[in-house]
Design an enzyme around this catalytic site. Sequence first.
Site, short mmCIF file in Angstrom:
data_model
loop_
_atom_site.label_atom_id
_atom_site.label_comp_id
_atom_site.label_asym_id
_atom_site.label_seq_id
_atom_site.Cartn_x
_atom_site.Cartn_y
_atom_site.Cartn_z
N VAL A 11 37.27 26.01 46.29
CA VAL A 11 38.36 26.31 45.26
C VAL A 11 39.72 26.06 45.90
CG1 VAL A 11 39.50 28.09 43.78
CG2 VAL A 11 36.87 27.95 43.89
N ASP A 192 46.09 24.98 50.25
CA ASP A 192 45.46 25.12 51.76
C ASP A 192 45.59 26.66 52.37
OD1 ASP A 192 45.23 22.36 51.58
OD2 ASP A 192 47.48 21.99 52.30
N ARG A 193 45.38 27.48 51.46
CA ARG A 193 45.24 28.85 51.77
C ARG A 193 46.38 29.45 52.23
NH1 ARG A 193 41.32 27.85 49.28
NH2 ARG A 193 38.99 28.26 49.79
N LEU A 194 47.42 28.89 52.10
CA LEU A 194 48.80 29.33 52.24
C LEU A 194 49.15 30.21 51.07
CD1 LEU A 194 50.58 26.32 54.07
CD2 LEU A 194 48.98 28.29 55.33
#
Length: 214
Positions: A11, A192-194
């Site tokens: 996800v 991007d998980r930021l």
Amino acid sequence: MSAERVADLRVDYGREPLDEAAMLADPFGQFRVWFDEAMASGIREPNAMVLGTAEAGGRVSCRTVLLKGFDDRGFVFYTNHGSRKGRQLAENPRAALLFPWVDLERQVEIEGAVERVSAEESEEYFRSRPRGSRLGAWVSEQSAEIQSREVLLRRLAELEAEFGEGEIPKPDFWGGYRVVPDSMEFWQGGHDRLHDRFLYRREGDGWRRVRLSP
Ligand SMILES: Cc1cc2nc3c(=O)[nH]c(=O)nc-3n(C[C@H](O)[C@H](O)[C@H](O)COP(=O)(O)O)c2cc1C
């Protein structure tokens, strides 16, 4: 041996970065904004929150409860004071709350001291509940071991006979708790998980907000 792996769902969080300038200085106001958005979003039971409590010895447990009210004093839920969570809160009056609004790519984490709401406030809420829920509060010795479902049905029949058509009073063993936050964190998923994380900590009469690394 390594644990069986869970399929990677990959996800990616698609939300735009949280605009720091638009985050309110008051975390209760900020919670109100996100809670209203969660209510309007159509997700199921946005007021369902995970409540974490711990025994004095440190053993931790959590379960879902429903948020029934909040204001600048804190976040209120109702339960049985004799339940496992009630016993833990008597030993160690602190709790953590988590709103896992996964469909909205958001979560809110709250930590704080716990106090019982006033008897009047609990009574008022109890009176607003449907008759079946009021009876249910009497029936259930929450978290106690029971032999079968029939035990509950028998007890329900006894109580129905006892109360008849009359008023069902609030049991003394049932009522509300208020989590009085000393910290509140707002998390929103990013590419991007930021992810964005803003933590509000109580400082004196006010709140200090910091950004945390995702
Ligand atoms: C969606 C959902 C909402 C719930 N709401 C409450 C609640 O408001 N109060 C409550 O006492 N239990 C509620 N429960 C049941 C608790 O999760 C838990 O099983 C129960 O309170 C006993 O917990 P304990 O043994 O840790 O004290 C809810 C469960 C679910 C799945």
